[in-house]
Design an enzyme around this catalytic site. Structure first.
Site, PDB file in Angstrom:
ATOM      1  N   SER A  39       0.793  -1.229   0.000  1.00 36.36           N
ATOM      2  CA  SER A  39       0.000   0.000   0.000  1.00 36.36           C
ATOM      3  C   SER A  39       0.828   1.283   0.000  1.00 36.36           C
ATOM      4  O   SER A  39       0.310   2.343  -0.321  1.00 36.36           O
ATOM      5  CB  SER A  39      -0.964   0.022   1.185  1.00 36.36           C
ATOM      6  OG  SER A  39      -0.263   0.232   2.393  1.00 36.36           O
ATOM      7  N   LYS A  80       0.859   4.712   6.805  1.00 33.67           N
ATOM      8  CA  LYS A  80       0.252   5.552   5.763  1.00 33.67           C
ATOM      9  C   LYS A  80       0.835   6.949   5.834  1.00 33.67           C
ATOM     10  O   LYS A  80       1.554   7.305   6.756  1.00 33.67           O
ATOM     11  CB  LYS A  80      -1.276   5.633   5.947  1.00 33.67           C
ATOM     12  CG  LYS A  80      -1.996   4.305   5.970  1.00 33.67           C
ATOM     13  CD  LYS A  80      -1.983   3.601   4.652  1.00 33.67           C
ATOM     14  CE  LYS A  80      -2.686   2.249   4.779  1.00 33.67           C
ATOM     15  NZ  LYS A  80      -2.428   1.370   3.686  1.00 33.67           N
TER      16      LYS A  80
END
Length: 184
Positions: A39, A80
């Site tokens: 990701s 993230k």
């Protein structure tokens, strides 16, 4: 005999102090983390090992584009990038990030955008169209996204991240050895 006993006692004390110091450092200051998944490609790779700085956000607020580690709803830790800070209005339009109506460059995505041939890397959306359901990022929370926008489970899917779920930020890859670097 007394000298041997004293030497053994000194070794035991040194070992106990070392274990306590290691525990304090890991629990309160810095901790290792392994990137699990794709990701954050191309910035971070699957199985990269990084150091989480747990004290940084005790002395300063997160900044836009910091890479953070937080406890996700699935009882996992996610890595993230901070896109929206409390009070921000977030929108993506034509593969461009707009914060409070101002366009922002995301240079860490430039190479990835060039590789995409079937549409934008980041699909257009407004913050209120995500699980956040509001026009602005709530107070005490962050809007985060993975750099691999098409394959990232992030705030577009799980909502904003409360600051009390943030473990810290990370910017140093220490393993594999051929990939040691500071990331932005």
């Amino acid at each position: 005999m007394a000298k041997k006993k004293n030497e053994l006692w000194e070794w035991i004390k040194a070992l106990v102090i070392a274990v306590v110091l290691a525990a304090v450092i890991r629990y309160f200051l810095f901790a290792p983390i392994v990137v699990d998944g794709l990701s954050m490609m191309p910035t971070l790779h699957d199985q990269d090992r990084m150091i989480v700085n747990k004290i940084n956000y005790k002395v300063r607020e997160p900044k836009r584009f910091d890479i953070i580690v937080f406890h996700a709803p699935e009882k996992k830790d996610y890595i993230k990038r901070v896109i929206g800070l409390p009070g921000d209005r977030i929108e993506y339009k034509n593969d461009t990030l707009y914060v409070n109506g101002k366009a922002y460059k995301e240079p860490y995505l430039d190479d990835y955008k060039k590789q995409v041939i079937d549409g934008p890397l980041t699909a257009s959306f407004k913050l209120e169209e995500t699980p956040v359901g509001q026009e602005r990022v709530p107070d005490g929370e962050l809007f985060v996204m993975g750099d691999n926008r098409r394959f990232s489970k992030d705030s577009r899917h799980i909502g904003t991240v409360p600051m009390d779920k943030v473990l810290g930020n990370t910017s140093v890859i220490y393993w594999p050895l051929n990939d040691i670097r500071k990331v932005k």
